[in-house]
Design an enzyme around this catalytic site. Structure first.
Site, short mmCIF file in Angstrom:
data_model
loop_
_atom_site.label_atom_id
_atom_site.label_comp_id
_atom_site.label_asym_id
_atom_site.label_seq_id
_atom_site.Cartn_x
_atom_site.Cartn_y
_atom_site.Cartn_z
N LYS A 66 35.38 41.87 11.75
CA LYS A 66 35.16 42.74 10.60
C LYS A 66 34.93 41.96 9.29
O LYS A 66 34.16 42.39 8.44
CB LYS A 66 36.33 43.73 10.44
CG LYS A 66 36.35 44.78 11.55
CD LYS A 66 37.47 45.78 11.38
CE LYS A 66 37.55 46.68 12.61
NZ LYS A 66 38.63 47.67 12.52
N ASP A 101 37.58 52.86 8.54
CA ASP A 101 38.94 52.91 9.10
C ASP A 101 39.89 53.70 8.21
O ASP A 101 40.71 54.48 8.70
CB ASP A 101 39.50 51.48 9.27
CG ASP A 101 38.97 50.80 10.52
OD1 ASP A 101 38.49 51.49 11.43
OD2 ASP A 101 39.02 49.55 10.57
P1 NAP Z 1 44.89 41.40 13.35
O1 NAP Z 1 43.93 41.18 12.23
O2 NAP Z 1 44.96 40.45 14.49
O3 NAP Z 1 46.36 41.51 12.66
C1 NAP Z 1 47.49 41.66 13.45
C2 NAP Z 1 48.70 41.97 12.57
O4 NAP Z 1 49.80 42.27 13.44
C3 NAP Z 1 49.14 40.81 11.67
O5 NAP Z 1 49.59 41.35 10.45
C4 NAP Z 1 50.30 40.20 12.48
O6 NAP Z 1 51.26 39.55 11.67
C5 NAP Z 1 50.92 41.44 13.06
N1 NAP Z 1 51.73 41.21 14.27
C6 NAP Z 1 51.28 40.89 15.51
N2 NAP Z 1 52.32 40.80 16.38
C7 NAP Z 1 53.45 41.09 15.66
C8 NAP Z 1 54.83 41.18 15.98
N3 NAP Z 1 55.27 40.95 17.23
N4 NAP Z 1 55.70 41.52 14.99
C9 NAP Z 1 55.26 41.76 13.73
N5 NAP Z 1 53.96 41.68 13.36
C10 NAP Z 1 53.07 41.36 14.32
O7 NAP Z 1 44.66 42.83 14.02
P2 NAP Z 1 44.07 44.14 13.31
O8 NAP Z 1 42.59 44.13 13.34
O9 NAP Z 1 44.74 44.29 12.01
O10 NAP Z 1 44.53 45.28 14.33
C11 NAP Z 1 45.90 45.65 14.45
C12 NAP Z 1 46.01 46.79 15.45
O11 NAP Z 1 45.41 47.98 14.95
C13 NAP Z 1 45.30 46.47 16.77
O12 NAP Z 1 46.19 46.77 17.82
C14 NAP Z 1 44.12 47.41 16.79
O13 NAP Z 1 43.82 47.84 18.11
C15 NAP Z 1 44.61 48.58 15.95
N6 NAP Z 1 43.51 49.30 15.27
C16 NAP Z 1 43.34 50.62 15.58
C17 NAP Z 1 42.34 51.34 14.95
C18 NAP Z 1 42.17 52.80 15.28
O14 NAP Z 1 41.10 53.35 14.99
N7 NAP Z 1 43.17 53.45 15.86
C19 NAP Z 1 41.49 50.72 14.02
C20 NAP Z 1 41.69 49.37 13.72
C21 NAP Z 1 42.70 48.69 14.38
P3 NAP Z 1 51.02 38.01 11.18
O15 NAP Z 1 50.08 38.10 10.02
O16 NAP Z 1 52.38 37.56 10.80
O17 NAP Z 1 50.45 37.28 12.35
#
Ligand code: NAP
Length: 265
Positions: A66, A101
């Protein structure tokens, strides 16, 4: 001939977007083709150029591209500029980039879940691409106070720096603070983990929302155990797709029938 769209990501094999857009196209009488493109981690730009050269009209962009999509587009919308992330590309000239989003989340909360976000004190967990995309829309929807909490505190601080009056902190700084709405924008649920949220956060919560969909996450289980209403992120997925469809086709599809089908109803 059908106009061509796709979702690009890595991995992308399990994306539900082709099903959702096929349903939207059928319901609105639009003649489109929509497929998946799995680009190598270092091959986003090349894969997009190839798709455009082959006549592609637009792309949905998902993990982890993204931010690259934001840099690719020549004309980001205001909400994409604020998020510094793009999930919708439209290959008009200059290339148009949007982020749907945030509006997808807010529409799911307000229209599908009938949750009044106005005057709510909300906690947003995570500071990655998903959190980045929704802050602007939550503020615009009237959330009274927003706190962004992340495991890596510096990332949360960097994220809120471009939004006035939003606090960023680590989980251990939350103490016994309570929130009306708790949104999990972390990927923890994908690994059967939950962010280290103090139990007190649930004390006055009216809704706990996990953006992960298609599974019961430890965060949602903990919220239910605390007596809090819960929702996964499937509605957000369908609503952000509908907004992308509108950007491309100028037609707003109905989302409820598609959401029902995805839930197996
Ligand atoms: P990302 O950029 O990889 O960010 C992941 C985030 O999760 C970071 O802030 C990370 O913290 C945190 N994290 C991961 N494991 C953790 C844990 N065990 N404890 C606490 N924090 C943790 O991913 P993203 O693009 O933001 O996506 C996040 C989720 O949203 C994904 O699962 C995705 O499928 C979902 N999503 C859904 C939609 C929808 O339409 N429903 C849209 C977009 C995304 P750190 O910074 O400390 O590593």
């Amino acid at each position: 001939m059908s106009e061509r769209y796709a979702v690009i990501g890595h991995p992308v094999a399990h994306s539900k977007s082709p099903f959702i857009h096929a349903e939207f196209a059928r319901a609105t009488g639009q003649d489109i083709e929509y497929r998946r493109i799995e680009a190598p981690l270092d091959g986003f730009r090349h894969a997009v150029d190839e798709f455009r050269a082959a006549g592609g009209r637009g792309l949905n962009v998902t993990l982890p591209f993204k931010s690259e999509a934001f840099r690719y587009c020549g004309e980001p919308t205001e909400r994409a500029r604020l998020a510094e992330a793009v999930n919708t590309l439209d290959f008009r000239a200059p290339v148009f980039g949007d982020n749907t989003d945030g509006i997808g989340l807010v529409r799911d909360l307000t229209l599908n879940l009938h949750f009044d976000v106005r005057s709510t004190r909300a906690l947003l967990m995570g500071a990655g691409g998903a959190a980045q995309g929704v802050i602007g829309a939550l503020r615009e929807a009237g959330v009274a106070q927003l706190v962004v909490v992340n495991r890596t505190v510096a990332k949360a601080q960097a994220l809120v720096a471009r939004f006035p009056r939003i606090r960023a902190c680590g989980y251990d700084e939350l103490g016994d603070e309570a929130f009306g709405l708790i949104i999990n924008a972390t990927s923890a649920g994908l690994h059967e983990a939950a962010p280290p949220l103090p139990q007190a956060a649930f004390a006055r919560a009216a809704l706990a929302y996990d953006m992960v969909y298609g599974r019961d996450t430890p965060f949602l289980a903990a919220a239910r155990a605390a007596g809090v209403r819960t929702s996964d992120g499937l509605g957000m997925l369908v609503e952000q797709a509908a907004e992308s469809f509108f950007v491309w086709r100028g037609v707003r599809p109905e989302t409820a029938p598609v959401l029902r089908k995805l839930r197996g109803g």
